[in-house]
Scaffold this motif. Structure first.
Motif, PDB file in Angstrom:
ATOM      1  N   ARG A  21       1.077   4.120 -14.619  1.00 47.80           N
ATOM      2  CA  ARG A  21       1.657   4.016 -15.959  1.00 47.80           C
ATOM      3  C   ARG A  21       2.609   2.825 -16.041  1.00 47.80           C
ATOM      4  NH1 ARG A  21       5.564   8.370 -16.153  1.00 47.80           N
ATOM      5  NH2 ARG A  21       6.843   6.763 -15.161  1.00 47.80           N
ATOM      6  N   ASP A  22       3.388   2.622 -14.968  1.00 46.99           N
ATOM      7  CA  ASP A  22       4.348   1.519 -14.935  1.00 46.99           C
ATOM      8  C   ASP A  22       3.702   0.195 -14.541  1.00 46.99           C
ATOM      9  OD1 ASP A  22       6.163   3.466 -15.551  1.00 46.99           O
ATOM     10  OD2 ASP A  22       7.155   3.493 -13.606  1.00 46.99           O
ATOM     11  N   GLU A  23       2.387   0.240 -14.287  1.00 46.83           N
ATOM     12  CA  GLU A  23       1.624  -0.958 -13.901  1.00 46.83           C
ATOM     13  C   GLU A  23       2.232  -1.628 -12.671  1.00 46.83           C
ATOM     14  OE1 GLU A  23       1.338  -3.364 -17.424  1.00 46.83           O
ATOM     15  OE2 GLU A  23      -0.213  -2.083 -18.297  1.00 46.83           O
ATOM     16  N   VAL A  24       2.621  -0.801 -11.709  1.00 47.01           N
ATOM     17  CA  VAL A  24       3.158  -1.330 -10.446  1.00 47.01           C
ATOM     18  C   VAL A  24       2.007  -1.922  -9.634  1.00 47.01           C
ATOM     19  CG1 VAL A  24       4.326  -0.743  -8.290  1.00 47.01           C
ATOM     20  CG2 VAL A  24       5.022   0.368 -10.427  1.00 47.01           C
ATOM     21  N   PRO A  25       2.119  -3.164  -9.193  1.00 48.28           N
ATOM     22  CA  PRO A  25       1.033  -3.802  -8.438  1.00 48.28           C
ATOM     23  C   PRO A  25       1.017  -3.348  -6.977  1.00 48.28           C
ATOM     24  CG  PRO A  25       2.861  -5.317  -8.676  1.00 48.28           C
ATOM     25  CD  PRO A  25       3.247  -4.080  -9.452  1.00 48.28           C
ATOM     26  N   ILE A  26       0.576  -2.123  -6.756  1.00 49.56           N
ATOM     27  CA  ILE A  26       0.514  -1.560  -5.414  1.00 49.56           C
ATOM     28  C   ILE A  26      -0.830  -0.865  -5.251  1.00 49.56           C
ATOM     29  CG2 ILE A  26       1.596   0.627  -6.118  1.00 49.56           C
ATOM     30  CD1 ILE A  26       2.975   0.668  -3.356  1.00 49.56           C
ATOM     31  N   LYS A  27      -1.393  -0.949  -4.061  1.00 46.60           N
ATOM     32  CA  LYS A  27      -2.688  -0.341  -3.790  1.00 46.60           C
ATOM     33  C   LYS A  27      -2.458   1.113  -3.363  1.00 46.60           C
ATOM     34  CE  LYS A  27      -4.108  -4.919  -2.315  1.00 46.60           C
ATOM     35  NZ  LYS A  27      -4.688  -5.329  -3.600  1.00 46.60           N
ATOM     36  N   LEU A  28      -3.157   2.045  -4.020  1.00 47.87           N
ATOM     37  CA  LEU A  28      -2.870   3.465  -3.858  1.00 47.87           C
ATOM     38  C   LEU A  28      -3.982   4.189  -3.116  1.00 47.87           C
ATOM     39  CD1 LEU A  28      -1.630   3.933  -7.515  1.00 47.87           C
ATOM     40  CD2 LEU A  28      -0.189   3.863  -5.469  1.00 47.87           C
ATOM     41  N   GLY A  29      -3.568   5.009  -2.151  1.00 43.32           N
ATOM     42  CA  GLY A  29      -4.519   5.802  -1.387  1.00 43.32           C
ATOM     43  C   GLY A  29      -4.013   7.223  -1.195  1.00 43.32           C
ATOM     44  N   VAL A  30      -4.931   8.113  -0.855  1.00 44.92           N
ATOM     45  CA  VAL A  30      -4.614   9.526  -0.639  1.00 44.92           C
ATOM     46  C   VAL A  30      -4.929   9.892   0.803  1.00 44.92           C
ATOM     47  CG1 VAL A  30      -5.293  11.885  -1.238  1.00 44.92           C
ATOM     48  CG2 VAL A  30      -5.033  10.166  -3.038  1.00 44.92           C
ATOM     49  N   ILE A  31      -3.976  10.562   1.462  1.00 48.94           N
ATOM     50  CA  ILE A  31      -4.227  11.193   2.761  1.00 48.94           C
ATOM     51  C   ILE A  31      -3.823  12.645   2.602  1.00 48.94           C
ATOM     52  CG2 ILE A  31      -3.691  11.280   5.223  1.00 48.94           C
ATOM     53  CD1 ILE A  31      -3.069   8.356   5.196  1.00 48.94           C
ATOM     54  N   THR A  32      -4.802  13.539   2.655  1.00 52.89           N
ATOM     55  CA  THR A  32      -4.539  14.930   2.295  1.00 52.89           C
ATOM     56  C   THR A  32      -5.447  15.880   3.049  1.00 52.89           C
ATOM     57  OG1 THR A  32      -4.361  16.425   0.387  1.00 52.89           O
ATOM     58  CG2 THR A  32      -6.197  14.865   0.389  1.00 52.89           C
ATOM     59  N   GLY A  33      -5.129  17.162   2.947  1.00 49.67           N
ATOM     60  CA  GLY A  33      -5.999  18.187   3.506  1.00 49.67           C
ATOM     61  C   GLY A  33      -6.949  18.743   2.462  1.00 49.67           C
ATOM     62  N   HIS A  34      -6.779  18.332   1.214  1.00 48.98           N
ATOM     63  CA  HIS A  34      -7.608  18.855   0.122  1.00 48.98           C
ATOM     64  C   HIS A  34      -9.005  18.236   0.156  1.00 48.98           C
ATOM     65  CE1 HIS A  34      -4.658  21.256  -2.014  1.00 48.98           C
ATOM     66  NE2 HIS A  34      -3.782  20.292  -1.827  1.00 48.98           N
ATOM     67  N   SER A  35      -9.998  19.092   0.432  1.00 49.82           N
ATOM     68  CA  SER A  35     -11.373  18.606   0.472  1.00 49.82           C
ATOM     69  C   SER A  35     -12.278  19.369  -0.490  1.00 49.82           C
ATOM     70  CB  SER A  35     -11.928  18.732   1.904  1.00 49.82           C
ATOM     71  OG  SER A  35     -11.933  20.099   2.310  1.00 49.82           O
ATOM     72  N   ILE A  41       0.843  -1.201   0.000  1.00 48.11           N
ATOM     73  CA  ILE A  41       0.000   0.000   0.000  1.00 48.11           C
ATOM     74  C   ILE A  41       0.872   1.244   0.000  1.00 48.11           C
ATOM     75  CG2 ILE A  41      -1.614   1.383   1.392  1.00 48.11           C
ATOM     76  CD1 ILE A  41      -2.832  -1.206   2.421  1.00 48.11           C
ATOM     77  N   LEU A  42       0.460   2.249  -0.743  1.00 53.46           N
ATOM     78  CA  LEU A  42       1.087   3.564  -0.679  1.00 53.46           C
ATOM     79  C   LEU A  42       0.016   4.604  -0.396  1.00 53.46           C
ATOM     80  CD1 LEU A  42       3.775   5.208  -2.869  1.00 53.46           C
ATOM     81  CD2 LEU A  42       1.532   6.309  -2.725  1.00 53.46           C
ATOM     82  N   PHE A  43       0.248   5.426   0.626  1.00 55.50           N
ATOM     83  CA  PHE A  43      -0.600   6.583   0.912  1.00 55.50           C
ATOM     84  C   PHE A  43       0.196   7.839   0.605  1.00 55.50           C
ATOM     85  CE2 PHE A  43      -2.735   3.655   3.967  1.00 55.50           C
ATOM     86  CZ  PHE A  43      -4.057   3.850   3.588  1.00 55.50           C
ATOM     87  N   THR A  44      -0.366   8.739  -0.189  1.00 55.69           N
ATOM     88  CA  THR A  44       0.348   9.973  -0.511  1.00 55.69           C
ATOM     89  C   THR A  44      -0.525  11.204  -0.320  1.00 55.69           C
ATOM     90  OG1 THR A  44       1.599  11.150  -2.226  1.00 55.69           O
ATOM     91  CG2 THR A  44      -0.281   9.843  -2.971  1.00 55.69           C
ATOM     92  N   ASP A  45       0.128  12.306   0.060  1.00 59.26           N
ATOM     93  CA  ASP A  45      -0.539  13.603   0.023  1.00 59.26           C
ATOM     94  C   ASP A  45      -0.658  14.000  -1.440  1.00 59.26           C
ATOM     95  OD1 ASP A  45      -1.665  16.011   0.705  1.00 59.26           O
ATOM     96  OD2 ASP A  45       0.079  16.798   1.771  1.00 59.26           O
ATOM     97  N   LEU A  46      -1.408  15.054  -1.732  1.00 56.11           N
ATOM     98  CA  LEU A  46      -1.535  15.519  -3.111  1.00 56.11           C
ATOM     99  C   LEU A  46      -0.556  16.648  -3.424  1.00 56.11           C
ATOM    100  CD1 LEU A  46      -5.423  15.488  -3.574  1.00 56.11           C
ATOM    101  CD2 LEU A  46      -3.767  13.783  -4.355  1.00 56.11           C
ATOM    102  N   SER A  47      -0.442  17.604  -2.504  1.00 56.19           N
ATOM    103  CA  SER A  47       0.411  18.772  -2.748  1.00 56.19           C
ATOM    104  C   SER A  47       1.725  18.654  -1.989  1.00 56.19           C
ATOM    105  CB  SER A  47      -0.309  20.056  -2.317  1.00 56.19           C
ATOM    106  OG  SER A  47      -1.456  20.263  -3.097  1.00 56.19           O
ATOM    107  N   PHE A  48       2.819  18.971  -2.673  1.00 55.13           N
ATOM    108  CA  PHE A  48       4.153  18.925  -2.076  1.00 55.13           C
ATOM    109  C   PHE A  48       4.863  20.247  -2.338  1.00 55.13           C
ATOM    110  CE2 PHE A  48       3.020  14.588  -2.131  1.00 55.13           C
ATOM    111  CZ  PHE A  48       3.832  13.914  -1.223  1.00 55.13           C
ATOM    112  N   ASP A  49       5.410  20.837  -1.282  1.00 54.42           N
ATOM    113  CA  ASP A  49       6.186  22.067  -1.421  1.00 54.42           C
ATOM    114  C   ASP A  49       7.662  21.699  -1.347  1.00 54.42           C
ATOM    115  OD1 ASP A  49       7.247  24.566  -1.449  1.00 54.42           O
ATOM    116  OD2 ASP A  49       6.533  25.166   0.538  1.00 54.42           O
TER     117      ASP A  49
END
Length: 225
Positions: free
Chosen positions: A84-98, A56-64
């Motif tokens: 794009r690279d078809e990496v077999p990983i489950k992707l999630g977002v943890i962010t302040g953007h609502s 699993i990968l959790f990422t924010d959306l905005s990076f400074d």
């Protein structure tokens, strides 16, 4: 190869990462790693694929990243690169953007399995999201789910005439000026009484105080660009 669930958290604020990770400190069966940039995260995911891949990968959306020279400049592009690279990983977002439009576009275009708001993140929610993601099920924070439902409802209520009216409103000082501008599917003109009636219904549907507020609400919901 580890039998634990390997999770990578990506955020440019280390304190945020530490706070999120602290919610999972008592959860067994997890192996947690963090990265402070999308480039670093991408490299970690790719380099681990052959031997001990992340689940699993959790990422924010905005990076400074300041003046740093980066290849992947944000969470959306990180997700795109991994897809794009078809990496077999489950992707999630943890962010302040609502913002409804941002949320809608991210979910529609990238289809992350999870969308969690930082301000509402807690132990129970993270554990539930991880369980869902490992079963290839979607999990969205309650507020995000409500926004998507409202956006879908508004989209159903919108027709071509409504869209035309909303797009033209900012260009005219008087509603009467819209007569002769708004057209039906067959090319015939919409009468001013019908335009006023449609505007009244739109204000009610979007809970807008006036026509200026109506346009702002439509933009917030992503109905208008």
């Amino acid at each position: 190869m580890s039998d634990k669930i390997k999770i990578l958290f990506v955020d440019d604020h280390q304190l945020i990462i530490e706070g999120i990770i602290s919610y999972l400190k008592d959860t067994d069966g997890l192996e947690i790693t963090s990265a402070n940039s999308c480039d670093e995260a991408y490299s970690l995911v790719k380099s681990s694929m052959a031997t001990d891949p992340f689940h699993i990968l959790f990422t924010d959306l905005s990076f400074d990243m300041g003046n740093k020279n980066v290849t992947i400049d944000g969470g959306e592009n990180l997700i795109k690169a991994l897809q794009r690279d078809e990496v077999p990983i489950k992707l999630g977002v943890i962010t302040g953007h609502s913002e409804t439009n941002r949320v809608f576009n991210v979910i529609r275009n990238l289809k992350p399995l999870a969308y969690i708001l930082k301000g509402q993140c807690n132990t129970a929610e993270l554990n539930f999201a991880i369980q869902k993601m490992m079963s290839d099920q979607v999990y969205y924070t309650h507020e995000i789910h409500e926004k998507l439902m409202k956006r879908a409802l508004i989209e159903i209520q919108m027709d071509e005439i409504a869209i035309q009216i909303l797009k033209e409103l900012p260009n005219h000082t008087k509603i009467s000026n819209l007569e002769g501008v708004i057209t039906k599917a067959d090319g015939s003109l919409v009468k001013i009484r019908a335009i006023e009636s449609k505007l009244a219904k739109l204000r009610t549907d979007l809970n807008a105080n006036n026509n200026t507020d109506l346009v702002l609400k439509a933009k917030e919901l992503g109905v208008l660009d």
